[in-house]
Design a protein around this motif. Sequence first.
Motif, PDB file in Angstrom:
ATOM      1  N   TYR A 168       0.884  -1.166  -0.015  1.00 23.59           N
ATOM      2  CA  TYR A 168       0.043   0.003  -0.061  1.00 23.59           C
ATOM      3  C   TYR A 168       0.782   1.207  -0.272  1.00 23.59           C
ATOM      4  CZ  TYR A 168       1.207   0.308   4.989  1.00 23.59           C
ATOM      5  OH  TYR A 168       1.853   0.286   6.180  1.00 23.59           O
ATOM      6  N   VAL A 216      -3.679   5.551   0.730  1.00 28.84           N
ATOM      7  CA  VAL A 216      -4.513   4.503   1.187  1.00 28.84           C
ATOM      8  C   VAL A 216      -4.536   4.654   2.863  1.00 28.84           C
ATOM      9  CG1 VAL A 216      -5.278   1.987   1.590  1.00 28.84           C
ATOM     10  CG2 VAL A 216      -3.984   2.964  -0.490  1.00 28.84           C
ATOM     11  N   GLY A 266      -4.696   4.000  -3.878  1.00 25.56           N
ATOM     12  CA  GLY A 266      -5.901   5.098  -3.648  1.00 25.56           C
ATOM     13  C   GLY A 266      -6.857   5.391  -4.913  1.00 25.56           C
TER      14      GLY A 266
END
Length: 475
Positions: free
Chosen positions: A262, A266, A316
């Motif tokens: 990630y 995020v 995202g």
Amino acid sequence: MDYLPVSLRLRGEPVVLIGAGSVATRKARLLLAAGAELTVVAPDITQELETLLTERGGQWRNRRYREADLHGKVLVVAATSDRAVNRAVSAHARALHLPVNVVDAPQLCTFIFPAIVDRSPLSIAISSGGRSPVLTRMLRGKIESLVPASYGALAVFAGRMRDTVKRRMALPSPRRRFWETVLEGAVGEQVLTGNEERAAQLLLQQLSDAASDEAGERAGGEGTGTIGAIGEVYLVGAGPGDPDLMTFKAMRALQSADVVLYDRLVAPAIVAMARRDAEQIYVGKARANHALPQRQINQLLVELALQGKRVVRLKGGDPFIFGRGGEEIELLADHNIPFQVVPGITAASGAACYAGIPLTHRDYAQSVRFVTGHLKDGELTHDWRQFLSPTETLVFYMGLLGLPSICRQLQAYGRAPDTPIALVERATTREQRVLRGTLATMEAIVAREQPAAPTLIIVGDVVKLHRDLAWFRVS
Ligand code: SAH
């Protein structure tokens, strides 16, 4: 536990239903769906129930109830509006040791109908022991939205492969672990996306891998936790921030991942939804410290997948909108590594909705354009002549640093200085803030307010609607 939930097999079994009003009709529908050989006893019948019985092959005894109606039956349901009849049915059934349900009278029942989530052949029964049907229905609603519609297909698939797996894996405990991995993993996902043949191939392959793993383990080797050599990568859009804006599919992928990669965009709350023992790797973002360059991220995805891991690459927003998602999967494709892309709500949708700024509107904007505001060598190199239509909304991603330039260039090329513009800071989160101005005033507003990334810029007349349509207020 007041009631033991069991699943009755009624196919071809004689069942009697006393009463034929609207409530009885609903019960009849359920009993017929379960394949019961249904006899309905009532002096009157709804049109709907009569048709149902003709279509599905049930019988209607057009008269009042008598005790003999229960003889030879395996199950009794009473749904009349006559309390005395309901009581009599209950007493007679108990005397004959027959399971009996009287609708809306728990004290007369020996069994009750649960609320059912039907993903046949998979079914989920929910009951409050007759205490709160509303609560049961609410819970059912939650479970309905939690269990993918295609779970029935998964149950059918598992049933089809059950004997094959049993023959190859005799011991119950490794077999159970095998099924868990299969149903939660790539095989299950293939079934859910409707690709049963590929699912079957994968399962057979994992079955032989598991057999050799088992041999290896017995020889003292170390298990990897994953069965089979094939990894898979899920490029998953996590939405703009609010965890509730994730898709069901994104949640599923996250909860079955071995590794989650990630970056800064995020939300931590979303990363926290990963399976507890999943490895989490922060790969940052170009401008942040400790970030991995894009090339290394691409490479890492390949390596992890080649180790047989189920990898979730969380992005995202949407992976295919300014997300470099394309680049990440190109390398996977080159290595023949299976991957799936899960769309997400992009920042433009999230910011626009939560700020009450419709991106299109019959009166103000007939089109919308997503533009990068990312500076290259300190500059924006767009062909600004494309951005002049007053009926097109412009959305700039990554535009905070470039904002002064965006405002000046748009005016220099001819957009009116009083064109409305909004900057949505940390959209959809509790820190959301909307700054509003015009192309002429925005630079000063941003200098004063010092918004923090991520921010999204919306230009066009639709921004005027914010005043009346803003609904998301953070306290
Ligand atoms: N793939 C992402 C965009 C990645 S580019 C998507 O589809 O949304 C990163 C830019 O997205 C940020 O610079 C910002 O402009 C925008 N962005 C992402 N999340 C945002 C948020 N919560 N609020 C405002 N802008 C956001």
